[in-house]
Scaffold this motif. Structure first.
Motif, PDB file in Angstrom:
ATOM      1  N   GLU A 102       0.827  -1.210   0.000  1.00 30.09           N
ATOM      2  CA  GLU A 102       0.000   0.000   0.000  1.00 30.09           C
ATOM      3  C   GLU A 102       0.863   1.262   0.000  1.00 30.09           C
ATOM      4  O   GLU A 102       0.523   2.246  -0.659  1.00 30.09           O
ATOM      5  N   GLN A 103       1.988   1.237   0.707  1.00 31.67           N
ATOM      6  CA  GLN A 103       2.904   2.385   0.707  1.00 31.67           C
ATOM      7  C   GLN A 103       3.437   2.649  -0.700  1.00 31.67           C
ATOM      8  O   GLN A 103       3.472   3.798  -1.152  1.00 31.67           O
ATOM      9  N   MET A 104       3.824   1.574  -1.389  1.00 37.60           N
ATOM     10  CA  MET A 104       4.363   1.746  -2.730  1.00 37.60           C
ATOM     11  C   MET A 104       3.267   2.183  -3.707  1.00 37.60           C
ATOM     12  O   MET A 104       3.520   3.020  -4.577  1.00 37.60           O
ATOM     13  N   ARG A 105       2.082   1.626  -3.554  1.00 36.60           N
ATOM     14  CA  ARG A 105       0.974   2.039  -4.422  1.00 36.60           C
ATOM     15  C   ARG A 105       0.710   3.539  -4.269  1.00 36.60           C
ATOM     16  O   ARG A 105       0.505   4.247  -5.249  1.00 36.60           O
ATOM     17  N   ALA A 106       0.730   4.023  -3.039  1.00 34.22           N
ATOM     18  CA  ALA A 106       0.465   5.443  -2.780  1.00 34.22           C
ATOM     19  C   ALA A 106       1.558   6.336  -3.355  1.00 34.22           C
ATOM     20  O   ALA A 106       1.276   7.452  -3.803  1.00 34.22           O
ATOM     21  N   ARG A 107       2.794   5.857  -3.365  1.00 35.21           N
ATOM     22  CA  ARG A 107       3.921   6.670  -3.845  1.00 35.21           C
ATOM     23  C   ARG A 107       4.122   6.602  -5.352  1.00 35.21           C
ATOM     24  O   ARG A 107       4.673   7.518  -5.948  1.00 35.21           O
ATOM     25  N   SER A 108       3.700   5.514  -5.961  1.00 31.73           N
ATOM     26  CA  SER A 108       3.999   5.312  -7.374  1.00 31.73           C
ATOM     27  C   SER A 108       3.045   6.084  -8.277  1.00 31.73           C
ATOM     28  O   SER A 108       1.833   6.092  -8.069  1.00 31.73           O
ATOM     29  N   GLN A 109       3.627   6.700  -9.281  1.00 32.52           N
ATOM     30  CA  GLN A 109       2.852   7.327 -10.346  1.00 32.52           C
ATOM     31  C   GLN A 109       3.173   6.659 -11.675  1.00 32.52           C
ATOM     32  O   GLN A 109       2.824   7.181 -12.730  1.00 32.52           O
ATOM     33  N   ASN A 110       3.829   5.528 -11.616  1.00 35.11           N
ATOM     34  CA  ASN A 110       4.251   4.809 -12.803  1.00 35.11           C
ATOM     35  C   ASN A 110       3.111   3.908 -13.289  1.00 35.11           C
ATOM     36  O   ASN A 110       2.705   2.994 -12.579  1.00 35.11           O
ATOM     37  N   PRO A 111       2.590   4.128 -14.496  1.00 33.00           N
ATOM     38  CA  PRO A 111       1.478   3.313 -14.982  1.00 33.00           C
ATOM     39  C   PRO A 111       1.850   1.858 -15.262  1.00 33.00           C
ATOM     40  O   PRO A 111       0.960   1.017 -15.415  1.00 33.00           O
ATOM     41  N   LEU A 112       3.132   1.535 -15.297  1.00 31.78           N
ATOM     42  CA  LEU A 112       3.558   0.153 -15.501  1.00 31.78           C
ATOM     43  C   LEU A 112       3.600  -0.644 -14.202  1.00 31.78           C
ATOM     44  O   LEU A 112       3.743  -1.868 -14.234  1.00 31.78           O
ATOM     45  N   ALA A 113       3.505   0.023 -13.072  1.00 30.29           N
ATOM     46  CA  ALA A 113       3.557  -0.638 -11.763  1.00 30.29           C
ATOM     47  C   ALA A 113       2.129  -0.865 -11.267  1.00 30.29           C
ATOM     48  O   ALA A 113       1.356   0.076 -11.132  1.00 30.29           O
ATOM     49  N   HIS A 114       1.801  -2.121 -11.005  1.00 31.80           N
ATOM     50  CA  HIS A 114       0.461  -2.509 -10.562  1.00 31.80           C
ATOM     51  C   HIS A 114       0.576  -3.148  -9.180  1.00 31.80           C
ATOM     52  O   HIS A 114       1.345  -4.101  -8.997  1.00 31.80           O
ATOM     53  N   PHE A 115      -0.179  -2.641  -8.238  1.00 30.65           N
ATOM     54  CA  PHE A 115      -0.137  -3.116  -6.853  1.00 30.65           C
ATOM     55  C   PHE A 115      -1.520  -3.655  -6.507  1.00 30.65           C
ATOM     56  O   PHE A 115      -2.484  -2.893  -6.492  1.00 30.65           O
ATOM     57  N   GLN A 116      -1.602  -4.965  -6.245  1.00 27.78           N
ATOM     58  CA  GLN A 116      -2.910  -5.562  -6.018  1.00 27.78           C
ATOM     59  C   GLN A 116      -2.861  -6.540  -4.851  1.00 27.78           C
ATOM     60  O   GLN A 116      -1.919  -7.323  -4.713  1.00 27.78           O
ATOM     61  N   LEU A 117      -3.916  -6.470  -4.052  1.00 22.92           N
ATOM     62  CA  LEU A 117      -4.054  -7.360  -2.900  1.00 22.92           C
ATOM     63  C   LEU A 117      -4.911  -8.568  -3.264  1.00 22.92           C
ATOM     64  O   LEU A 117      -5.842  -8.454  -4.072  1.00 22.92           O
ATOM     65  N   ILE A 118      -4.593  -9.687  -2.641  1.00 21.10           N
ATOM     66  CA  ILE A 118      -5.354 -10.915  -2.821  1.00 21.10           C
ATOM     67  C   ILE A 118      -6.112 -11.180  -1.524  1.00 21.10           C
ATOM     68  O   ILE A 118      -5.508 -11.561  -0.513  1.00 21.10           O
ATOM     69  N   PRO A 119      -7.440 -10.947  -1.519  1.00 19.94           N
ATOM     70  CA  PRO A 119      -8.229 -11.124  -0.294  1.00 19.94           C
ATOM     71  C   PRO A 119      -8.161 -12.558   0.227  1.00 19.94           C
ATOM     72  O   PRO A 119      -8.149 -13.516  -0.553  1.00 19.94           O
ATOM     73  N   ALA A 120      -8.103 -12.669   1.540  1.00 25.29           N
ATOM     74  CA  ALA A 120      -8.126 -13.948   2.264  1.00 25.29           C
ATOM     75  C   ALA A 120      -6.861 -14.785   2.080  1.00 25.29           C
ATOM     76  O   ALA A 120      -6.791 -15.899   2.585  1.00 25.29           O
ATOM     77  N   ALA A 121      -5.886 -14.275   1.372  1.00 26.64           N
ATOM     78  CA  ALA A 121      -4.619 -14.986   1.210  1.00 26.64           C
ATOM     79  C   ALA A 121      -3.593 -14.403   2.161  1.00 26.64           C
ATOM     80  O   ALA A 121      -3.637 -13.218   2.485  1.00 26.64           O
ATOM     81  N   SER A 122      -2.655 -15.229   2.589  1.00 27.95           N
ATOM     82  CA  SER A 122      -1.554 -14.747   3.412  1.00 27.95           C
ATOM     83  C   SER A 122      -0.313 -14.619   2.527  1.00 27.95           C
ATOM     84  O   SER A 122      -0.336 -14.967   1.336  1.00 27.95           O
ATOM     85  N   HIS A 123       0.751 -14.179   3.122  1.00 22.22           N
ATOM     86  CA  HIS A 123       2.043 -14.032   2.448  1.00 22.22           C
ATOM     87  C   HIS A 123       2.466 -15.347   1.794  1.00 22.22           C
ATOM     88  O   HIS A 123       3.170 -15.346   0.788  1.00 22.22           O
TER      89      HIS A 123
END
Length: 162
Positions: A102-123
């Motif tokens: 989430e920190q990187m998603r908030a800082r990135s303005q690069n359209p090639l960088a995609h930050f996505q969470l997977i619900p109910a999954a762990s690391h």
């Protein structure tokens, strides 16, 4: 990068269809490589950290306390350098590195960088179902540029049955 150079010279490898992936510390390294080199068709980074200091002293190489070295090894500082599609994925269940994502998603303005969470999954539980999904997408990835994308619905459905 040396492995990619080697692979690209093999007769059975399409040099335009080389992908990179890594998990946890490997995800952090894959993200750093994506920030350095546009050589990969796409990069998949599972659960990286934004700042290597998040690993803590016991997990950093001995003597790695130089501020410049720490900054250079922290992928959150170099998101603008990404020149190939990059997918940073992490589960929402503990243990999780969702906060650095989430920190990187908030800082990135690069359209090639995609930050996505997977619900109910762990690391850890994200790996098998997400890797299977990525493999299907790589096989279907055609054209001059990568057409890989993930939507929230397909990521939300990954953990059903796992």
């Amino acid at each position: 990068i040396a492995a990619t150079t080697f692979l690209s010279k093999q007769s059975y490898v399409d040099p335009n269809r080389i992908y990179l992936g890594g998990h946890s510390t490997g995800g952090t390294l894959a993200l750093l490589v994506a920030e350095y080199s546009p050589r990969f068709r796409a990069v998949f980074s599972f659960g990286p950290v934004a700042d290597v200091q998040e690993y803590g002293g016991d997990f950093l190489p001995a003597g790695l306390n130089d501020a410049t070295e720490l900054r250079l090894r922290s992928p959150g500082n170099w998101l603008s350098s990404i020149r190939s599609p990059v997918f940073v994925l992490e589960g929402t269940a503990q243990p999780s590195n969702a906060e650095p994502l989430e920190q990187m998603r908030a800082r990135s303005q690069n359209p090639l960088a995609h930050f996505q969470l997977i619900p109910a999954a762990s690391h850890f539980s994200e790996l098998a179902p997400a890797t299977a999904l990525i493999a299907r997408k790589i096989v279907a990835d055609s054209g001059a540029r990568s057409n890989i994308a993930f939507d929230d619905a397909e990521l939300a459905g990954l953990m059903r049955g796992h």
